[in-house]
Write a protein that holds these residues in place. Structure first.
Motif, PDB file in Angstrom:
ATOM      1  N   GLU A   1      -3.786  20.079   9.652  1.00 15.45           N
ATOM      2  CA  GLU A   1      -4.368  19.504  10.873  1.00 15.45           C
ATOM      3  C   GLU A   1      -3.797  18.116  11.145  1.00 15.45           C
ATOM      4  OE1 GLU A   1      -8.758  21.677  10.927  1.00 15.45           O
ATOM      5  OE2 GLU A   1      -8.432  19.912   9.641  1.00 15.45           O
ATOM      6  N   LEU A   2      -3.615  17.323  10.096  1.00 13.21           N
ATOM      7  CA  LEU A   2      -3.010  16.000  10.277  1.00 13.21           C
ATOM      8  C   LEU A   2      -1.569  16.132  10.757  1.00 13.21           C
ATOM      9  CD1 LEU A   2      -2.973  12.927  10.020  1.00 13.21           C
ATOM     10  CD2 LEU A   2      -2.410  13.219   7.583  1.00 13.21           C
ATOM     11  N   SER A   3      -0.820  17.051  10.159  1.00  7.34           N
ATOM     12  CA  SER A   3       0.576  17.262  10.550  1.00  7.34           C
ATOM     13  C   SER A   3       0.692  17.634  12.021  1.00  7.34           C
ATOM     14  CB  SER A   3       1.197  18.356   9.678  1.00  7.34           C
ATOM     15  OG  SER A   3       2.513  18.633  10.078  1.00  7.34           O
ATOM     16  N   ASP A   4      -0.136  18.558  12.449  1.00  6.73           N
ATOM     17  CA  ASP A   4      -0.122  18.991  13.850  1.00  6.73           C
ATOM     18  C   ASP A   4      -0.507  17.844  14.785  1.00  6.73           C
ATOM     19  OD1 ASP A   4      -0.148  21.193  15.953  1.00  6.73           O
ATOM     20  OD2 ASP A   4      -2.216  20.477  16.102  1.00  6.73           O
ATOM     21  N   PHE A   5      -1.490  17.053  14.369  1.00  9.59           N
ATOM     22  CA  PHE A   5      -1.951  15.920  15.170  1.00  9.59           C
ATOM     23  C   PHE A   5      -0.827  14.902  15.369  1.00  9.59           C
ATOM     24  CE2 PHE A   5      -4.022  11.759  15.581  1.00  9.59           C
ATOM     25  CZ  PHE A   5      -4.941  12.003  16.594  1.00  9.59           C
TER      26      PHE A   5
ATOM     27  N   PRO B   1      -4.845  16.203   2.803  1.00 13.92           N
ATOM     28  CA  PRO B   1      -3.496  15.603   2.745  1.00 13.92           C
ATOM     29  C   PRO B   1      -3.384  14.588   1.604  1.00 13.92           C
ATOM     30  CG  PRO B   1      -4.708  14.749   4.637  1.00 13.92           C
ATOM     31  CD  PRO B   1      -5.553  15.840   4.052  1.00 13.92           C
ATOM     32  N   LYS B   2      -3.197  15.092   0.391  1.00  8.83           N
ATOM     33  CA  LYS B   2      -3.177  14.211  -0.780  1.00  8.83           C
ATOM     34  C   LYS B   2      -1.912  13.365  -0.848  1.00  8.83           C
ATOM     35  CE  LYS B   2      -6.498  16.860  -3.441  1.00  8.83           C
ATOM     36  NZ  LYS B   2      -6.840  17.556  -4.707  1.00  8.83           N
ATOM     37  N   ASP B   3      -0.907  13.724  -0.073  1.00  8.01           N
ATOM     38  CA  ASP B   3       0.313  12.908   0.015  1.00  8.01           C
ATOM     39  C   ASP B   3       0.561  12.528   1.470  1.00  8.01           C
ATOM     40  OD1 ASP B   3       2.677  11.593  -0.443  1.00  8.01           O
ATOM     41  OD2 ASP B   3       3.879  13.426  -0.591  1.00  8.01           O
TER      42      ASP B   3
END
Length: 359
Positions: free
Chosen positions: A173-177, A203-205
């Motif tokens: 979700e963070l990547s897409d955002f 997102p641990k990294d």
């Protein structure tokens, strides 16, 4: 008549969790458990004491304004160049600094409604316009945040895990955002509670995104899992150009020598972090189990606190628990937040809660 800036007229001073001594005096109590401020019940790494004692011998000397050694050990741990690291007096100061660096009067700043209050306060101080997006099922609604972007949008605040709900959004979700946010809009990603996360989807990294997104800033802290809340040490990662502008605004000696020494000692103690993680996971499970026995509604958490409701006025519950020697935090009208403590502290909280519920 003295005139103050219009921008601060409606801002309410930040109210921290009540100090133990205040509650002891008010209710004539000898023992009080504080589970209000997401502090570390295990304290700090044993390595810190010697480092702090050594630093006491040089109190007449100004601290290293560049935090040279601390940035070096941070760089070594996270494999990020020193030139992409900034150290601050807690994440609070960095939030304030970033607002000064980026926000101008009339800029629209996107954030969630139930999240860390300093995002909205610092936005208003700088004359920014808060664009507040409601949480969805107590989680960040990233899609609605994207839909709220306009030509006036300057910055987006993200808190993951979120304070006070303890909820997360995933790595995908963070990547897409990030892919969908225009590159001229700053994304501040606050992961103060990341060390407590159990979910494999988190997102641990997050630092892997910095090389691709120069508009991203990642904030971390020594206040929570490392237990250095009293010393105020935060650290952030960003592009060299962002760090350069942060350094234009931050104070020349913003992190004191004792704080720097303790942080250097702490970051090397992985064994202590493991103990913190394990105790938090065990304490969380215990409180979940007790809540379910009592029929208490709660939001599953990936942090060191739990968001819950008794369907009653939160301030009344807050006061009732204080009278029984337990301090927690009222958040919304009928929602509260309790920090996860030691087994003994968690048990004291549940015992007090049972007494409140029985009335």
């Amino acid at each position: 008549m003295i005139k103050f800036r219009n921008e601060i007229a409606e801002i309410v001073p930040y109210k921290p969790g009540r100090p133990i001594a205040d509650v002891q005096r008010e209710y004539n109590l000898s023992e009080v458990v504080k589970l209000a401020s997401n502090e570390n019940p295990l304290g700090y790494s044993p390595n810190c004491k010697a480092a702090i004692e050594a630093a006491l011998d040089s109190l007449e000397i100004y601290p290293d304004g560049n935090c040279t050694e601390l940035k070096s050990v941070i760089s070594e741990k996270f494999k990020i160049p020193v030139s992409s690291i900034a150290v601050s007096s807690g994440s609070d100061e960095m939030i304030d600094i970033l607002s000064k660096v980026f926000i101008e009067s009339g800029d629209e700043i996107i954030m969630s409604d139930v999240t860390f209050v300093r995002y909205i306060d610092t936005t208003r101080v700088m004359g920014g316009v808060p664009v507040v997006i409601p949480l969805k099922d107590w989680k960040y609604d990233l899609e609605s945040m994207l839909e709220a972007i306009t030509e006036k949008t300057k910055l987006i605040w993200l808190c993951n895990p979120n304070n006070p709900t303890g909820t997360i959004f995933t790595d995908s979700e963070l990547s897409d955002f990030l892919k969908r946010v225009p590159k001229d809009i700053v994304v501040v990603y606050d992961e103060a509670y990341s060390e407590y996360v159990e979910s494999d989807e988190y997102p641990k990294d997050s630092l892997k995104y910095l090389s691709e997104y120069e508009n991203m800033i990642v904030m971390k802290t020594f206040s929570k899992a490392y237990g250095l809340a009293a010393l105020r040490v935060g650290y952030s990662f960003a592009s060299e150009s962002i760090i350069e502008n942060i350094n234009k605004v931050r104070g020349p000696f913003n992190v004191n020598s004792i704080a720097q020494a303790a942080a250097i000692a702490s970051i090397k103690d992985e064994e202590f972090l493991k103990r913190v993680y394990d105790m938090n996971a065990e304490g969380k499970k215990y409180i979940y189990d007790e809540f379910e026995k009592l029929g208490v509604e709660y939001v599953p958490s990936e942090a060191n606190h739990i968001f819950f409701t008794l369907k009653r006025d939160s301030n009344e519950i807050f006061v009732a628990l204080q009278k029984l020697g337990v301090i927690i935090r009222p958040i919304l009208k009928d929602w509260l937040r309790v920090s996860i403590g030691t087994p003994e502290q968690n048990s004291a909280f549940i015992d007090a809660l049972k007494k409140v519920l029985s009335k």
